[in-house]
Design an enzyme around this catalytic site. Structure first.
Site, PDB file in Angstrom:
ATOM      1  CB  CYS A 127      -0.954  -0.004   1.186  1.00 56.45           C
ATOM      2  SG  CYS A 127      -0.168  -0.012   2.823  1.00 56.45           S
ATOM      3  N   GLY A 162      -3.196  -9.449   8.603  1.00 64.91           N
ATOM      4  CA  GLY A 162      -2.283  -9.641   7.485  1.00 64.91           C
ATOM      5  C   GLY A 162      -1.243  -8.539   7.400  1.00 64.91           C
ATOM      6  CB  THR A 163      -1.544  -4.830   7.651  1.00 65.63           C
ATOM      7  OG1 THR A 163      -2.451  -4.715   6.555  1.00 65.63           O
ATOM      8  CG2 THR A 163      -0.599  -3.641   7.643  1.00 65.63           C
ATOM      9  CB  ALA A 165       1.293 -11.286   9.862  1.00 67.57           C
TER      10      ALA A 165
END
Length: 291
Positions: A127, A162-163, A165
């Site tokens: 991102c 998720g981000t 990790a």
């Protein structure tokens, strides 16, 4: 000729938001959502919308290979390494939304001439990369960037498991993207999770040390690339005019999400799905030309 069929692997927040964006595509026809949690909201929504739904992960695609030609992987970096091998064997074109970086890095605003149809797998970087690499590239085009450093600040609420990790992968992959796609001789990336309430919009600071300072040319290049990104991320904007000091250019970017599935403050997630959708459309257009 009709649209090119596509499927999403990963029924979490990223995959679900991507589903909404692909529904608006003139080039890509979403056919399936693939996950591993039968109770996930994403799979339930996909089923309600009439898409094929598989609960056994990538095996669902292995068992039904004709369901899609383009695969969007919205799982995790570790999972994608395994998926990439299987998808290559199946002959699928892949848009990777994880930081795995198996395939070449891709930013729709920068390297849209990449022959996507000639490669098996394109990586959407991160991102922070999607938000800042276009700026680095624009500055580099006019001034030759020796060093670029980006700081991506996002709301803690928009940083899911998720981000969190994949933070190590984020910094490494973003740095590589700054160099390979942005064109900087050397790059560095940092990410900050801000717990402020109400949640802040995604904010990005880009520092570029340049060899050939030309304020007017750099400013015009930045304005142009911002307009290009806004074609697929309408909430992407300059927070203020670029700052020039000696051989340093500083640019402040804010990203507001479209509000499809994520709240508008989650611009960091929205820019990934928007960029991935645009990448899929680029691939679909090239597949049309080939066929």
């Amino acid at each position: 000729m009709g649209k090119i069929k596509a499927a999403i692997i990963g029924s979490g927040n990223i995959g679900t938001d991507l589903m909404f964006k692909l529904e608006r595509s003139e080039w890509v026809q979403l056919t399936a959502m693939i996950g591993i949690d039968q109770n996930s909201e994403g799979l339930k929504m996909a089923q309600e919308k009439g898409y094929a739904v598989f609960y056994n992960g990538i095996q669902g695609l292995v068992d039904n290979p004709d369901i899609a030609d383009i695969i969007f992987d919205a799982t995790s970096a570790k999972a994608h390494v395994r998926h990439a091998k299987i998808l290559k064997e199946l002959g699928k074109k892949v848009v990777d939304l994880t930081p795995a970086a198996v395939g070449p890095f891709f930013s729709p605003a920068v390297n849209r001439q990449l022959e996507n149809a000639a490669v098996d797998n394109v990586n959407m970087i991160t991102c922070g990369g999607q938000a800042t690499i276009p700026i680095v590239s624009a500055v580099n085009e006019k001034a030759d960037v020796a060093y670029a450093e980006i700081v991506a600040t996002i709301s803690s609420k928009s940083a899911g498991p998720g981000t969190r990790a994949n933070i190590d992968e984020f910094t490494i992959t973003t740095r590589r993207g700054i160099e390979r796609v942005g064109g900087a001789d050397k790059g560095k990336a940092l990410i900050i999770l801000n717990p402020a309430e109400p949640p802040i919009l995604m904010r990005n600071t880009v520092y570029c040390e340049v060899k050939n300072m030309d304020e007017q040319a750099i400013g015009e290049a930045i304005d142009s690339i911002v307009g290009t990104v806004q074609e697929y991320v309408p909430g992407y904007r300059l927070k203020q005019e670029p700052l020039f000091s000696g051989n340093i250019v500083t640019v402040f970017i804010e990203v507001e999400g479209a509000g499809d599935y994520f709240p508008p403050y989650a611009g960091n997630l929205d820019i990934m799905t928007a960029a991935a959708a645009r990448a899929g459309e680029d691939i679909a257009r090239k597949l049309h030309v080939i066929s």
